[in-house]
Design a protein around this motif. Structure first.
Motif, PDB file in Angstrom:
ATOM      1  N   THR A 169      10.309   7.861  -3.978  1.00 55.19           N
ATOM      2  CA  THR A 169       9.266   7.311  -3.113  1.00 55.19           C
ATOM      3  C   THR A 169       8.000   8.148  -3.249  1.00 55.19           C
ATOM      4  OG1 THR A 169      10.879   6.465  -1.521  1.00 55.19           O
ATOM      5  CG2 THR A 169       8.615   6.738  -0.747  1.00 55.19           C
ATOM      6  N   HIS A 171       4.301   8.792  -1.735  1.00 56.00           N
ATOM      7  CA  HIS A 171       3.473   8.542  -0.555  1.00 56.00           C
ATOM      8  C   HIS A 171       2.084   9.148  -0.792  1.00 56.00           C
ATOM      9  CE1 HIS A 171       2.625   7.600   3.600  1.00 56.00           C
ATOM     10  NE2 HIS A 171       2.201   8.838   3.796  1.00 56.00           N
ATOM     11  N   SER A 173      -2.360   7.938  -0.863  1.00 58.51           N
ATOM     12  CA  SER A 173      -3.348   6.896  -0.579  1.00 58.51           C
ATOM     13  C   SER A 173      -3.663   6.167  -1.881  1.00 58.51           C
ATOM     14  CB  SER A 173      -4.631   7.511  -0.008  1.00 58.51           C
ATOM     15  OG  SER A 173      -5.333   8.233  -1.011  1.00 58.51           O
ATOM     16  N   ARG A 174      -4.121   4.928  -1.764  1.00 52.99           N
ATOM     17  CA  ARG A 174      -4.479   4.157  -2.957  1.00 52.99           C
ATOM     18  C   ARG A 174      -5.644   4.821  -3.691  1.00 52.99           C
ATOM     19  NH1 ARG A 174      -0.292   2.796  -1.733  1.00 52.99           N
ATOM     20  NH2 ARG A 174       0.567   0.701  -1.359  1.00 52.99           N
ATOM     21  N   ILE A 203       7.023  -1.792  -1.815  1.00 50.84           N
ATOM     22  CA  ILE A 203       5.984  -1.086  -1.079  1.00 50.84           C
ATOM     23  C   ILE A 203       6.145  -1.344   0.416  1.00 50.84           C
ATOM     24  CG2 ILE A 203       3.497  -0.771  -0.769  1.00 50.84           C
ATOM     25  CD1 ILE A 203       3.111  -1.911  -3.597  1.00 50.84           C
ATOM     26  N   GLU A 206       6.282   3.579   4.207  1.00 53.83           N
ATOM     27  CA  GLU A 206       6.738   4.881   3.720  1.00 53.83           C
ATOM     28  C   GLU A 206       6.103   5.234   2.379  1.00 53.83           C
ATOM     29  OE1 GLU A 206       8.711   7.015   5.377  1.00 53.83           O
ATOM     30  OE2 GLU A 206       8.588   5.602   7.060  1.00 53.83           O
ATOM     31  N   GLY A 207       5.654   4.235   1.643  1.00 53.92           N
ATOM     32  CA  GLY A 207       5.041   4.489   0.350  1.00 53.92           C
ATOM     33  C   GLY A 207       5.502   3.513  -0.712  1.00 53.92           C
TER      34      GLY A 207
END
Length: 221
Positions: A169, A171, A173-174, A203, A206-207
């Motif tokens: 996973t 996590h 930011s875009r 998606i 959580e990520g």
């Protein structure tokens, strides 16, 4: 440097990424005080003199440079526990900036003291191997970013982050993920949607969860 090295030899080469577990380094870390840094705090900036190296007890920071037009290019993420800035050992100035992306507990370690341990304990070869491996990783990214299509870039960097963080996973930011991939945020979002539709990732809050690592790898290998 050779004049400052002791005659002691090491039975084997240590994993420099885990330098903090080496006894003398661990002792040095234990002597330093911890400080909390909030999100967006700058740990160091480009061209600042290197007096300290940073040890993350917890949290995450990003390391990058500003490129043409003031655009950000992130070339590494550091998570705790572990060091940030080891590539700046034996350097006069920082060649990048480092910024907190989630609240972090950090210790500042004397660069000089850490370098003295490396030389005295004959860890120089381990440092060279670490630096060389890191250069190879950056060259691999450069090749993908130069010749790969956008889908290959996204797949490659998702795989790299999964391997680096040792988890399925991611996590981030875009904005940070796009800067790491070297593409526009909108382009990243479109490709993440396509990978999601292909059931390679999922998606949620959580990520980004990698559901099929084999298919992800096949996109760029």
């Amino acid at each position: 440097m050779a004049k400052n090295r002791s005659n002691r030899t090491l039975s084997g080469i240590i994993e420099f990424e885990k330098l903090e577990i080496f006894p003398n380094v661990k002792s040095l870390i234990d002597q330093c005080e911890s400080k909390e840094f909030g999100k967006r705090s700058k740990i160091w900036v480009a061209n600042e003199k290197v007096n300290t190296i940073y040890f993350l007890e917890s949290g995450m920071v990003k390391e990058g440079i500003e490129t043409v037009g003031g655009k950000e290019f992130i070339f590494d993420f550091h998570t705790g526990p572990g060091f940030a800035g080891l590539t700046h050992l034996f350097q006069n100035n920082f060649h990048s900036y480092c910024e907190v992306i989630e609240t972090s507990i950090i210790k500042t370690i004397s660069r000089k003291a850490l370098e003295e341990i490396i030389l005295h304990e004959n860890l120089w070869t381990s440092f060279q191997n670490y630096f060389s491996a890191l250069c190879q990783q950056h060259l691999a990214r450069l090749a993908v970013n130069s010749f790969g299509n956008v889908r290959e870039k996204v797949a490659f960097h998702l795989h790299s982050l999964s391997k680096k963080m040792n988890k399925q996973t991611i996590h981030l930011s875009r904005e940070d993920l796009a800067s790491y991939c070297g593409i526009a945020k909108e382009t990243l979002i479109r490709n993440l949607t396509e990978l999601k539709d292909d059931k390679i990732i999922s998606i949620d809050q959580e990520g980004i969860h990698i559901k099929n690592l084999q298919k992800l790898n096949a996109l760029f290998m």
